[in-house]
Design an enzyme around this catalytic site. Structure first.
Site, PDB file in Angstrom:
ATOM      1  N   ASP A  66     -14.071   5.317   0.957  1.00  0.00           N
ATOM      2  CA  ASP A  66     -14.520   4.802   2.251  1.00  0.00           C
ATOM      3  C   ASP A  66     -15.411   5.789   3.001  1.00  0.00           C
ATOM      4  O   ASP A  66     -16.204   5.384   3.842  1.00  0.00           O
ATOM      5  CB  ASP A  66     -13.318   4.448   3.135  1.00  0.00           C
ATOM      6  CG  ASP A  66     -12.692   3.124   2.762  1.00  0.00           C
ATOM      7  OD1 ASP A  66     -13.283   2.401   1.944  1.00  0.00           O
ATOM      8  OD2 ASP A  66     -11.606   2.800   3.283  1.00  0.00           O
ATOM      9  N   ALA A 116     -10.543  -0.021  -2.791  1.00  0.00           N
ATOM     10  CA  ALA A 116      -9.688   1.003  -3.394  1.00  0.00           C
ATOM     11  C   ALA A 116     -10.063   1.243  -4.849  1.00  0.00           C
ATOM     12  O   ALA A 116     -10.007   2.377  -5.339  1.00  0.00           O
ATOM     13  CB  ALA A 116      -8.226   0.583  -3.284  1.00  0.00           C
ATOM     14  N   ARG A 130      -3.634  -9.283  10.471  1.00  0.00           N
ATOM     15  CA  ARG A 130      -2.838  -9.061   9.267  1.00  0.00           C
ATOM     16  C   ARG A 130      -1.366  -8.906   9.628  1.00  0.00           C
ATOM     17  O   ARG A 130      -1.046  -8.407  10.705  1.00  0.00           O
ATOM     18  CB  ARG A 130      -3.244  -7.801   8.509  1.00  0.00           C
ATOM     19  CG  ARG A 130      -4.608  -7.307   8.624  1.00  0.00           C
ATOM     20  CD  ARG A 130      -4.831  -6.003   7.853  1.00  0.00           C
ATOM     21  NE  ARG A 130      -4.320  -6.027   6.506  1.00  0.00           N
ATOM     22  CZ  ARG A 130      -5.068  -5.775   5.424  1.00  0.00           C
ATOM     23  NH1 ARG A 130      -6.331  -5.494   5.539  1.00  0.00           N
ATOM     24  NH2 ARG A 130      -4.536  -5.803   4.226  1.00  0.00           N
ATOM     25  N   ARG A 188       0.824  -1.212   0.000  1.00  0.00           N
ATOM     26  CA  ARG A 188       0.000   0.000   0.000  1.00  0.00           C
ATOM     27  C   ARG A 188       0.861   1.266   0.000  1.00  0.00           C
ATOM     28  O   ARG A 188       0.617   2.208  -0.763  1.00  0.00           O
ATOM     29  CB  ARG A 188      -0.904  -0.019   1.231  1.00  0.00           C
ATOM     30  CG  ARG A 188      -1.799   1.184   1.403  1.00  0.00           C
ATOM     31  CD  ARG A 188      -2.557   1.089   2.719  1.00  0.00           C
ATOM     32  NE  ARG A 188      -3.406  -0.088   2.781  1.00  0.00           N
ATOM     33  CZ  ARG A 188      -4.693  -0.105   2.433  1.00  0.00           C
ATOM     34  NH1 ARG A 188      -5.267   1.000   2.027  1.00  0.00           N
ATOM     35  NH2 ARG A 188      -5.389  -1.210   2.526  1.00  0.00           N
TER      36      ARG A 188
END
Length: 447
Positions: A324, A337, A205, A127
């Protein structure tokens, strides 16, 4: 044929408007709050369409945060059009096959991962790396980005809209709220503050270097460090675990989604406890615990849910929420995204087509063009999660394959906006604005 604002429709996409317009040629000033992917994407396309663009970002400096992010082929065709393919492709993973297993480790489907697909590439990469590249690209186009901005108030009149940022009144023609799931602009659009709810799920994660953590030395984990990028998934009741190597097998991203009914406060990302994570895969294929335990640290990310907003735009239609801020996505959608990027591109196009005098019409038409599509993509993400979490041990093949429908991944947001804007705007002008309606049913996973 003439456009809604009287322009002829003879060249690009049959509209009479150049795909890349001269700088500041439209006279439309766009103020964007937030320099994430949604805000940067909107800024880049707005600049390309000839608008005057200002981004206000709360962070004082750019930080390469996060782990893997996915952009589908529908977003990839936008990046390629911007000339970013070579840069993005160089840092992206290049997985040839998705390997989905049941909890026992039995292979359920070996799914080819074609790239390109529907005429465009997908990008899965860190990212922070992709964000830095997009940030620098926006700056190279002349987008003004002010960091360290505290946007405390939004306002609109019949002729303009703006914000109060660091105590300064900043005015423009339209304000784009691209400030994420905790958007302060949502309150103005909704007329009340909506609180996030627990989705009933959470994610652990991790993203780390394989060699540093001994992934390549352990016989239970070395299979994922074979000098190429690999994608392995395991599915079981109310759980799915994805392990994804990139950079030619040198980096590993672990993401495990599981049931979690924790009460959600405004902060929903915490350091995770490895013992809690490993309990989820007790009795599973031993490769799962081995891969998870290699992580030097975990992020415990509570997946929040918000009811679909009845509208993404303010009463005067000079404030629009994108990404978002308007519509949070589940990770299983792999589209959060991408839809944010589509939002920004479509908005830039309709503002070009409408012109400075017709900004509210453009914003209302944009919402009508985008709302059903985005909701359908959100529902597909929920369907994928449910498909994996409710799968029977014997389910194989297409029953557990990751869907890649053409309506989703083959979409060209820029082309679509040029094609449908006139008819959508005409309908609003003739019949009046109505808030959008939700799809009545969840689409089948493969639809």
């Amino acid at each position: 044929m003439s456009g809604v604002n009287g322009a002829s429709s003879s060249d690009h996409h049959g509209t009479g408007f150049a795909q890349v317009a001269p700088p500041n040629s439209t006279g439309v000033k766009v103020i964007i709050v937030g320099a994430g992917f949604a805000g940067l994407g909107c800024a880049v396309e707005s600049k390309r369409k000839g608008h005057d663009v200002l981004i206000l970002e709360k962070f004082k400096e750019l930080k390469a945060l996060g782990d893997i992010i996915s952009f589908g082929n529908n977003a990839g065709r936008i990046f390629e059009r911007w000339g970013l393919h070579d840069k993005f492709w160089a840092v992206s993973s290049h997985v040839k096959t998705l390997m989905i297993h049941n909890a026992k480790g039995e292979l359920l489907v070996e799914q080819p991962n074609p790239d390109p697909l529907f005429g465009a590439y997908a990008y899965n990469a860190h990212r922070g790396e992709l964000h830095t590249m997009l940030f620098e690209y926006a700056q190279s186009l002349g987008v003004e980005i002010r960091l360290g901005q505290d946007v405390s108030e939004y306002w609109e009149t019949e002729t303009e809209a703006g914000v109060i940022s660091n105590g300064e009144r900043v005015a423009g023609d339209v304000v784009v709220g691209a400030d994420g799931v905790r958007s302060t602009a949502r309150t103005l659009v909704l007329g009340y503050e909506d609180k996030p709810k627990s989705s009933g799920y959470a994610v652990y994660r991790a993203w780390f270097d394989c060699a540093e953590q001994g992934v390549d030395k352990d016989p239970l984990t070395s299979f994922i460090c074979q000098g190429k990028d690999l994608f392995y998934g395991w599915i079981g009741p109310d759980v799915h675990f994805l392990a994804h190597s990139s950079r030619d097998g040198k980096k590993l991203a672990n993401v495990i989604t599981h049931k979690d009914d924790a009460d959600i406060a405004e902060s929903w990302s915490f350091p995770g406890k490895m013992e809690d994570c490993l309990k989820i895969v007790e009795g599973w294929d031993p490769r799962c615990a081995a891969l998870l335990s290699k992580a030097p640290s975990l992020v415990d990310w509570k997946l929040v849910y918000r009811d679909p907003m009845p509208t993404w735009i303010s009463p005067g239609a000079r404030l629009a929420l994108i990404g978002d801020a308007a519509h949070p996505f589940l990770p299983t959608s792999q589209q959060g995204a991408s839809q944010a990027l589509e939002d920004g591109v479509a908005l830039a196009v309709v503002l070009q087509l409408a012109g400075k005098k017709n900004v509210p019409t453009a914003v209302r038409a944009w919402e009508k063009m985008r709302y059903q599509r985005v909701r359908r993509a959100q529902l597909l993400g929920e369907s994928v999660r449910d498909m994996w979490h409710k799968a029977k041990p014997e389910d194989k093949g297409q029953a557990v394959a990751l869907p890649r429908p053409e309506w989703l991944l083959g979409h060209d947001a820029e082309k679509h906006a040029y094609e449908v804007y006139d008819s959508v705007a005409k309908e609003i002008l003739e019949k009046g604005y109505e808030r959008p309606t939700l799809p009545v049913a969840v689409p089948p996973v493969g639809a």
